[in-house]
Design a protein around this motif. Structure first.
Motif, PDB file in Angstrom:
ATOM      1  N   SER A   1       0.843  -1.200   0.000  1.00 12.98           N
ATOM      2  CA  SER A   1       0.000   0.000   0.000  1.00 12.98           C
ATOM      3  C   SER A   1       0.878   1.250   0.000  1.00 12.98           C
ATOM      4  N   PRO A   2       0.596   2.218  -0.878  1.00 11.78           N
ATOM      5  CA  PRO A   2      -0.456   2.215  -1.888  1.00 11.78           C
ATOM      6  C   PRO A   2      -0.067   1.367  -3.098  1.00 11.78           C
ATOM      7  N   MET A   3      -1.077   0.676  -3.643  1.00 14.17           N
ATOM      8  CA  MET A   3      -0.836  -0.225  -4.765  1.00 14.17           C
ATOM      9  C   MET A   3      -0.242   0.511  -5.963  1.00 14.17           C
ATOM     10  N   SER A   4      -0.695   1.765  -6.192  1.00 12.26           N
ATOM     11  CA  SER A   4      -0.235   2.509  -7.373  1.00 12.26           C
ATOM     12  C   SER A   4       1.274   2.675  -7.363  1.00 12.26           C
ATOM     13  N   GLU A   5       1.863   2.933  -6.187  1.00 12.76           N
ATOM     14  CA  GLU A   5       3.306   3.103  -6.095  1.00 12.76           C
ATOM     15  C   GLU A   5       4.028   1.772  -6.298  1.00 12.76           C
ATOM     16  N   HIS A   6       3.448   0.701  -5.760  1.00  9.55           N
ATOM     17  CA  HIS A   6       4.038  -0.629  -5.959  1.00  9.55           C
ATOM     18  C   HIS A   6       4.042  -0.975  -7.444  1.00  9.55           C
ATOM     19  N   LEU A   7       2.930  -0.703  -8.126  1.00 11.90           N
ATOM     20  CA  LEU A   7       2.852  -0.957  -9.562  1.00 11.90           C
ATOM     21  C   LEU A   7       3.863  -0.105 -10.323  1.00 11.90           C
ATOM     22  N   ASP A   8       4.033   1.151  -9.907  1.00 16.34           N
ATOM     23  CA  ASP A   8       5.021   2.026 -10.549  1.00 16.34           C
ATOM     24  C   ASP A   8       6.416   1.414 -10.485  1.00 16.34           C
ATOM     25  N   ARG A   9       6.779   0.894  -9.318  1.00 19.71           N
ATOM     26  CA  ARG A   9       8.108   0.293  -9.162  1.00 19.71           C
ATOM     27  C   ARG A   9       8.258  -0.948 -10.033  1.00 19.71           C
ATOM     28  N   LEU A  10       7.183  -1.714 -10.124  1.00 21.00           N
ATOM     29  CA  LEU A  10       7.227  -2.936 -10.920  1.00 21.00           C
ATOM     30  C   LEU A  10       7.393  -2.603 -12.406  1.00 21.00           C
ATOM     31  N   ILE A  11       6.667  -1.620 -12.878  1.00 19.04           N
ATOM     32  CA  ILE A  11       6.745  -1.226 -14.288  1.00 19.04           C
ATOM     33  C   ILE A  11       8.096  -0.599 -14.604  1.00 19.04           C
ATOM     34  N   ALA A  12       8.687   0.091 -13.628  1.00 16.91           N
ATOM     35  CA  ALA A  12       9.974   0.751 -13.849  1.00 16.91           C
ATOM     36  C   ALA A  12      11.129  -0.236 -13.956  1.00 16.91           C
ATOM     37  N   GLY A  13      10.921  -1.490 -13.536  1.00 17.67           N
ATOM     38  CA  GLY A  13      11.977  -2.486 -13.631  1.00 17.67           C
ATOM     39  C   GLY A  13      12.364  -2.747 -15.079  1.00 17.67           C
ATOM     40  N   ASP A  14      13.613  -3.147 -15.284  1.00 17.56           N
ATOM     41  CA  ASP A  14      14.120  -3.311 -16.653  1.00 17.56           C
ATOM     42  C   ASP A  14      14.442  -4.768 -16.978  1.00 17.56           C
ATOM     43  N   GLY A  15      13.804  -5.701 -16.289  1.00 20.90           N
ATOM     44  CA  GLY A  15      14.074  -7.111 -16.554  1.00 20.90           C
ATOM     45  C   GLY A  15      13.420  -7.584 -17.845  1.00 20.90           C
ATOM     46  N   ASP A  16      13.830  -8.776 -18.298  1.00 23.69           N
ATOM     47  CA  ASP A  16      13.271  -9.369 -19.511  1.00 23.69           C
ATOM     48  C   ASP A  16      12.333 -10.527 -19.186  1.00 23.69           C
ATOM     49  N   ASP A  17      11.925 -10.628 -17.935  1.00 25.21           N
ATOM     50  CA  ASP A  17      11.092 -11.746 -17.520  1.00 25.21           C
ATOM     51  C   ASP A  17       9.621 -11.456 -17.769  1.00 25.21           C
TER      52      ASP A  17
END
Length: 396
Positions: free
Chosen positions: A54-70
């Motif tokens: 929480s907040p989910m929006s910030e968690h999602l932001d971090r996930l999208i900002a990742g640069d992995g190829d998975d």
């Protein structure tokens, strides 16, 4: 780049998923979702399950900002492309980087339970908005399905309906649709007092109240103002001249009470507006008016012009009313791109001269609007003229 797989899961859980969606989750290495959604998955899955922080929006932001190829799997409610998680992810990373497996949306399930034709039913969401977003849709006989933010949403909706003269409206709250604990409760806004509401719910409204129109030219009495208000007939003509269209951005220069921007916004579902107003008291009044007309979520209030124009998003359309001078007009013309529209109103000779000169230089249409109202003259009736308005309309 990370590829995102978004799987919509309903209250019926694993058994409600298609075989393709089940197979996708069975092959997943990491699955993100709410605690409620993750609890619907069978224990035999090999994936690591991670609840949203929480907040989910910030968690999602971090996930999208990742640069992995998975590949990352995300759980969403129902149809992820209907006011859902997948739509947000697609906007951020593009459709080529997202695979979506959808389930029935809560709206589809609600319509099925009620026997309502979705093609004739309005849909509104309170997930990221306040109940006031319903106001433009309220009119006698309208059917609305409202996505709730939580268990308190039905009570807040009932309060709004009573305040706006729709207390006789029928309300049906459908909770945990598709699950074993599915519930349906029906009542009326004027007497709504239901305390035990599931957090996951949708509210169906059958509106009973005044027949209202979203056509421009709302009564002057609908606005709080200090006299700085474009009067009803001129406002209707001005909003029509601005030609509201979906997805556009309006600048309202010298907004006063905000009536032009507000009525422009009421003509679209996706338009946005910035009201430029230097007076702090008037700015607060604009915010109040926008909330009472159900468009506050799409209206931003900025400061004085031309200073505040520099940092504002580019406009598709500009209305210039109060505070118009040569510098402001020049800044507005420079901000409008090819195909953009500018509408300016003048009531003083000084401002009128500006518009006459602009018309001579840039073209467009220059018109003079004169209105007269019937009024008393002793025991008789005569015509009382209002101040004439000179209006310049130009497409760059």
């Amino acid at each position: 780049m990370t590829h995102f797989v978004v799987v919509g899961i309903g209250a019926d859980g694993w058994d409600g998923l298609s075989h393709h969606a089940q197979a996708e989750l069975e092959s997943a290495e990491t699955i993100y979702g709410s605690g409620r959604q993750l609890a619907l998955l069978p224990d035999r899955l090999a994936a690591q399950t991670i609840p949203w922080a929480s907040p989910m929006s910030e968690h999602l932001d971090r996930l999208i900002a990742g640069d992995g190829d998975d590949t990352v799997h995300l759980l969403a409610s129902g149809d992820p492309m209907f006011h859902g998680l997948a739509a947000s992810v697609v906007r951020r990373v593009g459709p080529e980087n997202v695979t979506v497996f959808g389930s029935s949306s809560s709206v589809s399930l609600a319509a099925a339970r009620l026997g309502w034709d979705l093609a004739r039913t309005g849909v509104r969401s309170l997930v990221t908005g306040d109940p006031e977003v319903l106001i433009p849709a309220l009119t006698d006989g309208a059917r609305l399905l409202v996505l709730s933010r939580g268990a308190d949403s039905p009570g807040r909706i009932a309060d709004l309906l009573r305040r706006k003269g729709f207390g006789s409206s029928s309300m049906t709250v459908l909770g945990d649709l598709g699950g074993v604990d599915e519930s349906i409760v029906t009542g009326h806004a004027h007497s709504w007092d239901v305390g035990d509401i599931p957090a996951l719910n949708i509210v169906a409204l059958e509106c009973a109240g005044p027949a209202l129109s979203n056509a421009p030219g709302r009564p002057d009495a609908d606005y709080a103002h200090d006299g700085q208000l474009t009067k009803q007939p001129i406002r209707a003509l001005t909003v029509c001249a601005l030609a509201p269209a979906e997805g556009q951005m309006l600048w309202d220069i010298g907004a006063g009470s905000g009536s032009i921007a507000i009525e422009w916004l009421r003509q679209t579902r996706s338009g946005r507006a910035i009201a430029f107003e230097a007076d702090l008291v008037r700015a607060a009044r604009i915010e109040l008016n926008a909330r009472e007309h159900g468009v506050a979520d799409r209206l931003t209030i900025a400061g004085s012009v031309p200073g505040a124009l520099g940092g504002a998003p580019d406009p598709d359309t500009i209305f210039a009313g109060g505070g118009l001078d040569a510098d402001v007009l020049e800044s507005c013309w420079a901000a409008i791109e090819s195909g953009g529209r500018l509408v300016a109103n003048a009531v003083t000779l000084e401002t009128e001269r500006l518009l006459v000169a602009a018309h001579a230089e840039y073209g467009g249409e220059l018109i003079r609007l004169s209105l007269e109202r019937a009024g008393a003259l002793g025991t008789m009736t005569t015509w009382r003229p209002s101040l004439p308005v000179v209006q310049w309309v130009v497409t760059r």
